[in-house]
Design an enzyme around this catalytic site. Structure first.
Site, PDB file in Angstrom:
ATOM      1  N   GLU A 430       0.777  -1.183   0.004  1.00  0.00           N
ATOM      2  CA  GLU A 430      -0.064   0.026  -0.013  1.00  0.00           C
ATOM      3  C   GLU A 430       0.905   1.169  -0.100  1.00  0.00           C
ATOM      4  O   GLU A 430       0.559   2.287   0.593  1.00  0.00           O
ATOM      5  CB  GLU A 430      -0.964   0.007   1.385  1.00  0.00           C
ATOM      6  CG  GLU A 430      -2.281   0.716   1.101  1.00  0.00           C
ATOM      7  CD  GLU A 430      -2.951   0.142  -0.177  1.00  0.00           C
ATOM      8  OE1 GLU A 430      -3.160  -1.033  -0.533  1.00  0.00           O
ATOM      9  OE2 GLU A 430      -2.961   1.072  -1.211  1.00  0.00           O
TER      10      GLU A 430
HETATM   11  C1  LIG Z   1       2.292  -9.753   0.589  1.00  0.00           C
HETATM   12  C2  LIG Z   1       2.138  -8.664  -0.320  1.00  0.00           C
HETATM   13  C3  LIG Z   1       0.868  -8.490  -0.763  1.00  0.00           C
HETATM   14  C4  LIG Z   1       0.583  -7.558  -1.712  1.00  0.00           C
HETATM   15  N1  LIG Z   1      -0.723  -6.929  -2.001  1.00  0.00           N
HETATM   16  C5  LIG Z   1      -0.790  -6.391  -3.142  1.00  0.00           C
HETATM   17  C6  LIG Z   1      -2.112  -6.077  -3.902  1.00  0.00           C
HETATM   18  O1  LIG Z   1      -3.013  -6.778  -3.256  1.00  0.00           O
HETATM   19  N2  LIG Z   1      -2.184  -5.457  -4.943  1.00  0.00           N
HETATM   20  C7  LIG Z   1      -1.143  -4.692  -5.489  1.00  0.00           C
HETATM   21  O2  LIG Z   1      -1.162  -4.255  -6.462  1.00  0.00           O
HETATM   22  N3  LIG Z   1       0.170  -4.747  -5.118  1.00  0.00           N
HETATM   23  C8  LIG Z   1       0.236  -5.491  -3.893  1.00  0.00           C
HETATM   24  N4  LIG Z   1       1.640  -5.543  -3.202  1.00  0.00           N
HETATM   25  C9  LIG Z   1       2.815  -5.041  -3.765  1.00  0.00           C
HETATM   26  C10 LIG Z   1       3.188  -4.007  -3.153  1.00  0.00           C
HETATM   27  O3  LIG Z   1       2.310  -2.704  -3.050  1.00  0.00           O
HETATM   28  C11 LIG Z   1       4.465  -3.607  -3.443  1.00  0.00           C
HETATM   29  O4  LIG Z   1       5.470  -4.719  -3.101  1.00  0.00           O
HETATM   30  C12 LIG Z   1       5.053  -1.984  -2.828  1.00  0.00           C
HETATM   31  O5  LIG Z   1       4.240  -1.035  -3.614  1.00  0.00           O
HETATM   32  C13 LIG Z   1       6.443  -1.800  -3.384  1.00  0.00           C
HETATM   33  O6  LIG Z   1       6.744  -2.309  -4.660  1.00  0.00           O
HETATM   34  P1  LIG Z   1       8.153  -3.067  -4.916  1.00  0.00           P
HETATM   35  O7  LIG Z   1       8.053  -4.250  -3.985  1.00  0.00           O
HETATM   36  O8  LIG Z   1       8.234  -3.082  -6.482  1.00  0.00           O
HETATM   37  O9  LIG Z   1       9.307  -2.453  -4.299  1.00  0.00           O
HETATM   38  P2  LIG Z   1      10.229  -1.244  -4.934  1.00  0.00           P
HETATM   39  O10 LIG Z   1       9.238   0.021  -5.630  1.00  0.00           O
HETATM   40  O11 LIG Z   1      11.128  -1.765  -6.130  1.00  0.00           O
HETATM   41  O12 LIG Z   1      10.988  -0.585  -3.903  1.00  0.00           O
HETATM   42  C14 LIG Z   1      12.084  -1.065  -3.212  1.00  0.00           C
HETATM   43  C15 LIG Z   1      12.608   0.021  -2.290  1.00  0.00           C
HETATM   44  O13 LIG Z   1      12.944   1.314  -3.075  1.00  0.00           O
HETATM   45  C16 LIG Z   1      12.140   2.349  -2.408  1.00  0.00           C
HETATM   46  N5  LIG Z   1      11.719   3.208  -3.431  1.00  0.00           N
HETATM   47  C17 LIG Z   1      11.143   2.811  -4.581  1.00  0.00           C
HETATM   48  N6  LIG Z   1      10.718   3.904  -5.446  1.00  0.00           N
HETATM   49  C18 LIG Z   1      11.107   5.120  -4.474  1.00  0.00           C
HETATM   50  C19 LIG Z   1      11.234   6.386  -4.847  1.00  0.00           C
HETATM   51  N7  LIG Z   1      10.649   7.144  -5.883  1.00  0.00           N
HETATM   52  N8  LIG Z   1      11.859   7.127  -3.740  1.00  0.00           N
HETATM   53  C20 LIG Z   1      12.207   6.794  -2.811  1.00  0.00           C
HETATM   54  N9  LIG Z   1      12.374   5.365  -2.291  1.00  0.00           N
HETATM   55  C21 LIG Z   1      11.969   4.551  -3.383  1.00  0.00           C
HETATM   56  C22 LIG Z   1      10.893   1.803  -1.642  1.00  0.00           C
HETATM   57  O14 LIG Z   1      10.598   2.359  -0.587  1.00  0.00           O
HETATM   58  C23 LIG Z   1      11.736   0.434  -1.184  1.00  0.00           C
HETATM   59  O15 LIG Z   1      12.331   0.590   0.132  1.00  0.00           O
HETATM   60  C24 LIG Z   1       1.821  -6.613  -2.236  1.00  0.00           C
HETATM   61  C25 LIG Z   1       3.018  -6.976  -1.882  1.00  0.00           C
HETATM   62  C26 LIG Z   1       3.283  -7.854  -0.693  1.00  0.00           C
HETATM   63  C27 LIG Z   1       4.729  -8.279  -0.699  1.00  0.00           C
END
Ligand SMILES: Cc1cc2nc3c(=O)[nH]c(=O)nc-3n(C[C@H](O)[C@H](O)[C@H](O)COP(=O)(O)OP(=O)(O)OC[C@H]3O[C@@H](n4cnc5c(N)ncnc54)[C@H](O)[C@@H]3O)c2cc1C
Length: 564
Positions: A430
């Site tokens: 989220e």
């Molecule tokens: C158990 C689980 C359930 C989930 N359920 C859903 C769901 O129902 N629907 C859905 O759509 N998604 C869902 N997600 C996805 C979740 O919302 C994402 O994992 C989350 O938004 C982070 O994206 P990412 O994993 O690609 O990490 P990334 O975006 O790659 O981030 C990696 C790190 O980099 C940081 N970062 C990234 N971009 C920036 C920036 N611009 N500035 C500063 N820091 C940054 C982040 O804070 C993090 O620390 C779920 C994830 C999990 C693990």
């Protein structure tokens, strides 16, 4: 695992700390009187304590699994879900025109916390549906509303949200899922979505996916994203689930925790979808859903904090080990000063985070009932703080709960570790807590800091009313005002460098305000307020010092240096 819903605590907070009487006094929520709220919370609490809490451990031990393309859910979860749906707890705040109960968000927030505290994995399911209902209420056509909302509000069908793709996580604008017009008003949706919570189950006869995808003429980035409703089974003319849509669950993720919640990789192969809201207006629609869900996820953290605290306290009053020097002790580890420190901190943090969530919900309710733009701005500023502080509290309290257990905390049978494993993801999904903090110092400061400074004015008034007890808080508020002004003067990437400590400083200051209000209403609460103000509020100073460093020094090590 045993869990006792903190119904009296919600009622105390509503009455004495967050001013729920203002909500009950509006025409829109006149029926949600304190008596009615008491009855609702009491009934919901019974369900959580007796039906949902016993499922929590079972869900950890028997995860959801994929069997020949069908997701099989932990035994007992279907009955648990049915209890939530039949109790009307999915659609408590939804529009009565489509089967909702029209209750304030404050009441939903309290109930959501109890459900999350008793069994987080199951609560994620209705939380997704609640967000979907709100998005459809605001953005869908009447035809979609009439067909889908009654089935979602009753819990007959479940909702999901599909944003994330392998290359598009925090940066939703990078998504590649496509939507091609079919020429008959529907669209063919293709692409892969990952991490989709409750993307499938074996207990609801249909599942409604809200999917973000790009139309052929959609520009790159977030401006070209549209929102589509894509049902697992396409409703027939009578509105019953008909033919299967061309979508499937490819696999389930193996996770640190939250095992009973199926986290699905979804494949859409030209699946039939309907546009929700304007073409290329998907982000606006999605934000409706995400704001609801951000409060909801913050509350998940608080629910787990409460459960982990109860669990640790029960262990501490039972475990004998060593002798303390205090007179009249219990003879258990509860007598040790450091164990007391841990339990006091767990209780104090949980209180502050819960008060913040209810405060936010009250502002949402007032904004809705009275069209008060100030309340809407207040809610918008509180949302990222509540999401991040609520979830960090869940993690910190669950982590301390393990420590209170000593070695037994590391042994799975006690269940202490499950709280930490389950709640850990709430700081990630989220919108990660880093993204929340950037939202606070970015978008939420676009008003020149007005909404944040207004929040600080509220806290200053509480501190002044508290007399001597409020003096440290008055100082902290002044320092926070100066820090806010300093943040506003920074370039955006410098603000981002200090965003997380800035958010945590705000949380500390707000938390102290809630504790003081409670202490003024009930002297028995003064001890916990003193603990928070003398031991936790000073952390705000350190956070502020970090916040105004901005980006200084963060890039002093280049990628090679970091690897050296
Ligand atoms: C158990 C689980 C359930 C989930 N359920 C859903 C769901 O129902 N629907 C859905 O759509 N998604 C869902 N997600 C996805 C979740 O919302 C994402 O994992 C989350 O938004 C982070 O994206 P990412 O994993 O690609 O990490 P990334 O975006 O790659 O981030 C990696 C790190 O980099 C940081 N970062 C990234 N971009 C920036 C920036 N611009 N500035 C500063 N820091 C940054 C982040 O804070 C993090 O620390 C779920 C994830 C999990 C693990």
């Amino acid at each position: 695992m045993p869990y006792t819903s903190p119904v009296a605590e919600f009622e105390f907070l509503m009455r004495h700390v967050v001013g729920y009487d203002r909500v009950a006094a509006t025409d829109l929520f006149t029926e949600a009187s304190p008596d009615i709220v008491h009855a609702i919370l009491t009934e919901a609490g019974k369900m959580c304590d007796t039906i949902l809490a016993p499922l929590n451990r079972a869900g950890d031990l028997a995860p959801a699994r994929l069997e020949n393309g069908v997701v099989r859910i932990t035994p007992g979860f279907a009955e648990g879900y049915r209890a939530i749906a039949d109790g009307g707890y999915i659609a408590m705040s939804a529009d009565p025109e489509h089967g909702g109960l029209g209750l304030p968000m404050t009441v939903t927030t309290a109930v959501n916390e109890m459900i999350a505290g008793s069994c987080l994995a199951i609560q994620l399911n209705p939380l997704m549906t609640q967000g979907q209902i709100e998005a459809l209420e605001h953005h869908a056509s009447d035809a979609i509303k009439n067909l889908y909302l009654p089935r979602l509000t009753s819990g007959e069908w479940c909702g999901t949200m599909n944003l994330t793709e392998p290359q598009a996580g925090s940066d939703v604008g990078a998504l590649r899922a496509k939507a091609e017009p079919n020429g008959d008003g529907t669209y063919a949706i293709s692409g892969q979505k990952i991490y989709i919570s409750w993307g499938d189950n074996d207990f609801s006869c249909n599942i409604v996916h809200l999917v973000l995808a790009r139309l052929p003429d959609g520009p790159p980035g977030t401006k070209g994203i549209s929102l589509f409703l894509v049902p697992k089974r396409i409703p027939d003319d009578a509105g019953n689930p008909g033919v299967a849509n061309t979508l499937k669950v490819v696999s389930l993720e193996h996770k640190l925790g939250l095992h009973a919640s199926p986290t699905c990789v979804m494949q859409y192969d030209g699946a039939t979808g309907w546009l929700v809201g304007e073409a290329h207006g998907g982000m606006a629609a999605m934000f409706t859903m995400m704001n609801n869900a951000r409060l909801g996820v913050g509350v998940q953290g608080i629910g787990v904090a409460e459960a982990a605290y109860q669990h640790a306290l029960a262990y501490a009053v039972d475990r004998t080990q060593g002798r303390s020097m205090i007179n009249g002790g219990t003879g258990t580890i509860l007598d040790h000063a450091d164990v007391r420190r841990m339990l006091m901190q767990m209780k104090a943090e949980t209180f502050a985070a819960r008060a913040m969530a209810l405060d936010l919900a009250v502002s949402l309710d007032l904004a809705r009932a009275t069209d008060d733009a100030m309340q809407a701005a207040r809610a918008a500023a509180l949302t990222p703080i509540c999401k991040a502080y609520g979830t960090e509290t869940g993690i910190a309290v669950a982590q301390t709960g393990i420590q209170v257990h000593g070695g037994m905390g590391f042994i799975e049978e006690t269940g202490a570790a499950q709280y930490l494993r389950d709640v850990r993801v709430t700081a990630i999904y989220e919108g990660t807590n880093g993204i929340q903090a950037m939202d606070l110092v970015g978008r939420k400061m676009m008003d020149g800091g007005a909404a944040i400074l207004a929040l600080l004015d509220d806290v200053a008034a509480t501190a002044a009313a508290a007399g001597d007890a409020g003096a440290p808080l008055t100082q902290a508020v002044d320092a926070m005002r100066q820090t806010t002004t300093a943040m506003l003067a920074l370039k955006m990437n410098d603000r981002f460098g200090g965003a997380v400590p800035y958010l945590m400083a705000m949380a500390r200051v707000l938390g102290a305000g809630y504790h003081l209000r409670a202490a003024m209403a009930d002297p028995a609460r003064a001890a916990l307020a003193r603990f928070y103000i003398t031991r936790l509020l000073p952390e705000a100073q350190a956070h502020m010092a970090q916040a105004i460093c901005g980006g200084d020094g963060l890039y002093d090590l280049d990628p090679g240096d970091l690897a050296a």
